[in-house]
Scaffold this motif. Sequence first.
Motif, PDB file in Angstrom:
ATOM      1  N   GLN A  33       0.829  -1.206   0.000  1.00 18.79           N
ATOM      2  CA  GLN A  33       0.000   0.000   0.000  1.00 18.79           C
ATOM      3  C   GLN A  33       0.863   1.255   0.000  1.00 18.79           C
ATOM      4  N   TYR A  36       2.007   2.011  -3.551  1.00 17.31           N
ATOM      5  CA  TYR A  36       0.976   2.647  -4.374  1.00 17.31           C
ATOM      6  C   TYR A  36       0.840   4.132  -4.042  1.00 17.31           C
ATOM      7  N   LEU A  82      -7.733   2.385  -6.900  1.00 12.09           N
ATOM      8  CA  LEU A  82      -6.864   1.250  -7.229  1.00 12.09           C
ATOM      9  C   LEU A  82      -7.461   0.418  -8.348  1.00 12.09           C
ATOM     10  N   LEU A  85      -7.197   2.476 -11.719  1.00  8.91           N
ATOM     11  CA  LEU A  85      -5.827   2.578 -12.228  1.00  8.91           C
ATOM     12  C   LEU A  85      -5.311   1.237 -12.727  1.00  8.91           C
ATOM     13  N   SER A  86      -5.803   0.155 -12.151  1.00 12.99           N
ATOM     14  CA  SER A  86      -5.370  -1.178 -12.604  1.00 12.99           C
ATOM     15  C   SER A  86      -5.876  -1.481 -14.013  1.00 12.99           C
ATOM     16  N   PHE A  96      -0.376  -0.936 -11.196  1.00 13.51           N
ATOM     17  CA  PHE A  96      -1.495  -1.147 -10.279  1.00 13.51           C
ATOM     18  C   PHE A  96      -2.278  -2.435 -10.560  1.00 13.51           C
ATOM     19  N   SER A  99      -4.289  -4.562  -7.934  1.00 13.85           N
ATOM     20  CA  SER A  99      -4.146  -3.844  -6.664  1.00 13.85           C
ATOM     21  C   SER A  99      -5.474  -3.819  -5.908  1.00 13.85           C
TER      22      SER A  99
END
Length: 203
Positions: A33, A36, A82, A85-86, A96, A99
């Motif tokens: 975490q 990130y 998250l 963005l993944s 990501f 994530s």
Amino acid sequence: MDENNTSIIISKVWSFCNPLRDIGVGYGDYLEQLTYLLFLKMADEFSKPPYDRKLLIPNDYNWESLTSKRGDELESHYTKLLSELSRQKGILGQIFVQSQNKIKEPAMLYKLIDMIDKEQWATLGADIKGTIYEGLLEKNAEDTKSGAGQYFTPRALIRSMVECMQPQPNKTIADPACGTGGFFLAAYDLLQKGIWIKNKNSF
């Protein structure tokens, strides 16, 4: 940055380990975490003067989108951030990929974001960030529940092994079980030191 300020930053980062562990977030999850969040913070820093780099992060999911929220709204937004963005294309999506939010306690998440927000990470030397990373890896290795100890080689042992192997310039250096790249970094440091001494003696 002087040694005192470095120690303060490292202490701040480490201070979250035990409280997070108490709510079920292990050292490994904390490190994930933290990675990130630091990426988003540093991307934000590099988008401003004197760097002025163009951000590839959507405005709805950038660092400022996190610092503007509190409570359950923050936790919910971070989880969505998250996930979104993944699904981005290119390197951002790769960073990501898969994530997930492991910090479900909004107050703790806010404190972590606030701690990160108060520092200028882009200006910190690689050695400082490396020290923080190494410390968290070592804590993770010491955590018997994580079972990560078998993957972590203490840096003092790495340096000793590399010094025994005496890597040479223009020779191939291989680490088939590479994890954090510790052996490569130690080999690089030793080579750089050897080159510096050689050049110094040539004057």
